[in-house]
Enzyme design. Structure first.
Site, PDB file in Angstrom:
ATOM      1  N   ALA A 575       0.685 -48.680  32.263  1.00 57.42           N
ATOM      2  CA  ALA A 575       0.150 -47.405  31.789  1.00 57.42           C
ATOM      3  C   ALA A 575       0.620 -47.151  30.366  1.00 57.42           C
ATOM      4  O   ALA A 575      -0.134 -46.686  29.509  1.00 57.42           O
ATOM      5  CB  ALA A 575       0.601 -46.279  32.709  1.00 57.42           C
ATOM      6  N   TYR A 576       1.886 -47.503  30.102  1.00 58.03           N
ATOM      7  CA  TYR A 576       2.449 -47.330  28.757  1.00 58.03           C
ATOM      8  C   TYR A 576       1.726 -48.239  27.770  1.00 58.03           C
ATOM      9  O   TYR A 576       1.191 -47.793  26.766  1.00 58.03           O
ATOM     10  CB  TYR A 576       3.950 -47.641  28.796  1.00 58.03           C
ATOM     11  CG  TYR A 576       4.633 -47.507  27.456  1.00 58.03           C
ATOM     12  CD1 TYR A 576       4.902 -46.255  26.921  1.00 58.03           C
ATOM     13  CD2 TYR A 576       5.011 -48.636  26.726  1.00 58.03           C
ATOM     14  CE1 TYR A 576       5.529 -46.121  25.684  1.00 58.03           C
ATOM     15  CE2 TYR A 576       5.632 -48.516  25.487  1.00 58.03           C
ATOM     16  CZ  TYR A 576       5.892 -47.259  24.972  1.00 58.03           C
ATOM     17  OH  TYR A 576       6.512 -47.143  23.752  1.00 58.03           O
ATOM     18  N   SER A 577       1.684 -49.550  28.105  1.00 56.74           N
ATOM     19  CA  SER A 577       1.090 -50.511  27.170  1.00 56.74           C
ATOM     20  C   SER A 577      -0.381 -50.207  26.915  1.00 56.74           C
ATOM     21  O   SER A 577      -0.853 -50.294  25.775  1.00 56.74           O
ATOM     22  CB  SER A 577       1.234 -51.940  27.703  1.00 56.74           C
ATOM     23  OG  SER A 577       2.607 -52.256  27.812  1.00 56.74           O
ATOM     24  N   LYS A 580      -0.736 -46.940  24.807  1.00 58.48           N
ATOM     25  CA  LYS A 580      -0.301 -47.165  23.429  1.00 58.48           C
ATOM     26  C   LYS A 580      -1.324 -48.046  22.688  1.00 58.48           C
ATOM     27  O   LYS A 580      -1.505 -47.901  21.479  1.00 58.48           O
ATOM     28  CB  LYS A 580       1.083 -47.818  23.394  1.00 58.48           C
ATOM     29  CG  LYS A 580       2.219 -46.928  23.883  1.00 58.48           C
ATOM     30  CD  LYS A 580       2.476 -45.712  23.024  1.00 58.48           C
ATOM     31  CE  LYS A 580       3.380 -45.982  21.853  1.00 58.48           C
ATOM     32  NZ  LYS A 580       3.707 -44.731  21.110  1.00 58.48           N
TER      33      LYS A 580
END
Ligand code: ZN
Length: 686
Positions: A575-577, A580
């Protein structure tokens, strides 16, 4: 005005200590002096470098502020070498300053005040000089002679306006000799000098003489309405603020025509009384109250009466027109008075008054803009009092020219405020309370920039702002709580940014959150939350920033804080990658769309900045240790060991990259990603 003398009961205090104490009392009273204005002196005996007792005059150095005065703010000069000058008939400013520099007890580069010789020629031990609002209100009237002699008789004689310098010093001396009973002397369109055998006596007399003026003004104001409200459609306070915020970037565009400047908006009740009055438009155009006022607010403010306060595009046009006219009037005024030894200065106004809205003040930085605001608020007070007494009279146009183009005052202005590569620049940083955002904010502030700090952590940004303001002074940093995912909060923050500093030059879009976990186990809420902060948050903030930058037409810089995960994602951090990656793609599209407006958009991709970071919560640390198969205590070292340089990445490392991308050193670069990750092997596959 209260007499605040409460001398510390300390026998160890020497004359210079008492001078510092007296100076701070004067400096802390804005009705007497504003930043950098006024001066004080004492005559004492000191040992010189030979160890011999020498008569010394300690006087405030040029540009120092009485409010924060300390011993080092006073320059010692050999009094026995100053006194004989009274026999000279004339002396040019340059000669006088050279002479003063040769009389200094300890040679330094600090210049003593231009009013040094007035202090030196007054025979008493302690001398105080202020630009007291009340005294200036009396002197800036048509009937000043009558008013002054009614109040003071021979006890406080007055001298007609003259630019400070050798001649004024001689005239003050002559007036004291012929009025031995005098306790002080009033300088028309300028201020007050008092003296005494002790610092207390000189201070007491200053307050007493000012109080007589204040009482006289209070009686004159009694039952009189000086400013009458003009009946025009008006806006609610919040509507007026929004309207002012929308107009501000247009004003900044115009006033940055020569040098980068900032502006700040004010609508306090006294200011609105004047700006919304029938009388304000004429009274504001008469001229400045004193030389000191001229220096900070120029000869007059811009006054713009809008045809329709609700019509933004018409309002922008009318304000632009008024500023352009101001500039051409300024050039005519310069031509009418110059002998061409000094080139024309920046022709932009320092004060802009708009009925129904309020007052903008401008300056090369927020310090200068706030001083202009303060000075004009006191000008309004002087105009009001003088009008109540009689009729307001200002410095003449020729005298105002003489002051603004006086090399002595130009010197004083260059001393004011330290600059840096980003001085006059306005930077908004999201997620500024911790980690990278905090380091970026500190680096920009150290380089002279104004930093508008946003975060959801109020405590974090408040403490950072106080820390920066204590170090760099004058509202360099302004904290504002903002959640990047809330469009209304983002709009309010940008409105406040415009009212506080006048616009935006650099956006550092940094706020982000971590959302660990393998995709097949990830909750939709966590996925959405990651996207709302790490992607949508950047969109909302960048959208507003671009709107302001396009209106300003001054170019601009946006730096997105991405992550090493974008080119090189990690498992169980999807979810972060992914979010971003969306941020970085957004940055590239912004670079494409806005290059035509001179707006550059770049990305810094850091790896694992632990220091002071909120992103690396205990949970995230636990999950990432698991994902990488390392002990939680070894996690930071794991990130160090996996990069080519074996480097620990810090917030300062990232800040240096951000400042580079926001500076002219990278002026030919847009849409790029700059890694700050110690080098990664698979980077060569990018
Ligand atoms: Zn003065």
């Amino acid at each position: 005005m209260e007499n605040c003398w409460n001398e510390p009961n300390d026998s160890k205090l020497d004359d210079l200590d008492l001078l510092v104490y007296q100076s701070q009392l004067i400096g802390n009273n804005p009705d007497l002096v504003l930043t950098g204005g006024g001066n004080t002196a004492i005559k004492t005996v000191q040992k010189d470098f030979r160890g011999l007792n020498t008569s010394v005059l300690f006087v405030k150095k040029s540009g120092a502020d009485l409010k924060t005065a300390c011993r080092d703010d006073f320059v010692g000069l050999r009094l026995d070498e100053l006194k004989p000058l009274v026999a000279h008939t004339d002396m040019l400013d340059r000669e006088m300053i050279d002479y003063l520099m040769h009389c200094m007890l300890n040679p330094t580069t600090d210049r003593p005040s231009i009013e040094t010789l007035i202090h030196a020629f007054i025979p008493m031990k302690s001398t105080v000089h202020s630009h007291s609002d009340a005294i200036v209100s009396l002197t800036n009237t048509k009937k000043k002679q009558e008013i002054l002699s009614n109040i003071y008789g021979h006890r406080v004689p007055y001298i007609n306006y003259l630019l400070p310098g050798f001649s004024l010093s001689k005239i003050v001396h002559g007036t004291i000799v012929s009025n031995p009973e005098a306790h002080g002397i009033i300088l028309i369109n300028h201020g007050l000098f008092t003296w005494g055998e002790t610092p207390k006596e000189a201070y007491d007399r200053h307050i007493e003489i000012t109080n007589l003026a204040e009482q006289h003004i209070t009686r004159a104001l009694l039952g009189k309405k000086i400013f009458n409200i003009k009946r025009t459609p008006s806006l609610e306070e919040s509507e007026a603020k929004s309207q002012a915020a929308i107009l501000t970037p247009t004003i900044r565009k115009l006033i940055c025509s020569e040098n980068s400047m900032v502006l700040t908006f004010n609508m306090d009740p006294d200011c609105l009384d004047f700006v919304n009055s029938e009388e304000g438009s004429d009274l504001s155009q008469i001229g400045p109250a004193t030389p000191d006022h001229t220096l900070h607010t120029k000869i007059k403010p811009v006054w713009v009466t809008l045809t329709d306060i609700n019509n933004q595009s018409l309002a922008s046009k009318e304000i632009s027109e008024a500023i352009k006219n101001y500039r051409s009037d300024y050039a005519k005024w310069y031509e009418a008075h110059t002998d061409h030894t000094q080139p024309i200065l920046d022709a932009n106004p320092r004060v802009i008054l708009v009925p129904g809205l309020g007052m903008w003040s401008t300056g090369k930085d927020i310090r200068a803009a706030l001083i202009a605001q303060d000075v004009y608020r006191h000008t309004i007070k002087v105009i009001k009092s003088a009008t109540a007494l009689d009729e307001y009279v200002s410095l003449s146009e020729a005298s105002a020219y003489q002051v603004e183009y006086w090399p002595m005052e130009l010197h004083k202005l260059t001393l004011a405020g330290k600059s840096g590569p980003f001085s006059s620049k306005i930077v908004l940083i999201t997620g500024a309370a911790h980690g990278i955002g905090r380091a970026v904010a500190q680096s920009f502030a150290s380089s002279g920039a104004h930093v508008f700090l946003t975060d959801i952590d109020a405590k974090g940004i408040n403490s950072l702002a106080s820390q920066i303001n204590e170090t760099h002074g004058y509202r360099k940093a302004f904290p504002f709580v903002m959640d990047v995912t809330d469009e209304a909060q983002v709009a309010t923050a940008f409105e406040r940014l415009c009212l506080t500093y006048g616009g935006l030059d650099i956006l550092v879009s940094n706020a982000g959150i971590a959302a660990p976990g393998p995709i097949d186990e990830l909750d939709l809420r966590d996925w959405n939350k990651a996207f709302s902060v790490n992607a949508t948050g950047h969109f909302l903030v960048a959208k507003k920033a671009i709107q302001i930058m396009k209106t300003q037409e001054l170019g601009g810089n946006i730096v997105f804080i991405g992550t090493r995960n974008v080119p090189s994602p990690g498992a169980e951090f999807g979810a972060y990658s992914s979010s971003k990656a969306a941020e970085v793609q957004l940055a590239k599209v912004l670079a494409l769309e806005n290059a035509v407006h001179g707006i550059r958009v770049n990305i810094v991709n850091p790896d694992a900045v632990f220091e002071g970071s909120n992103l690396w919560s205990a949970d995230v640390r636990k999950q990432r240790s698991k994902a990488h198969g390392v002990d939680i205590h070894q996690l930071e070292d794991f990130y160090v060991q996996r990069n080519l340089l074996k480097a620990k990445i810090t917030g300062d490392d990232v800040a240096r990259a951000v400042l580079f991308l926001a500076s002219d050193d990278s002026s030919k670069t847009t849409g790029t990603m700059l890694p700050v990750d110690g080098g990664i092997k698979d980077a060569f596959l990018r």
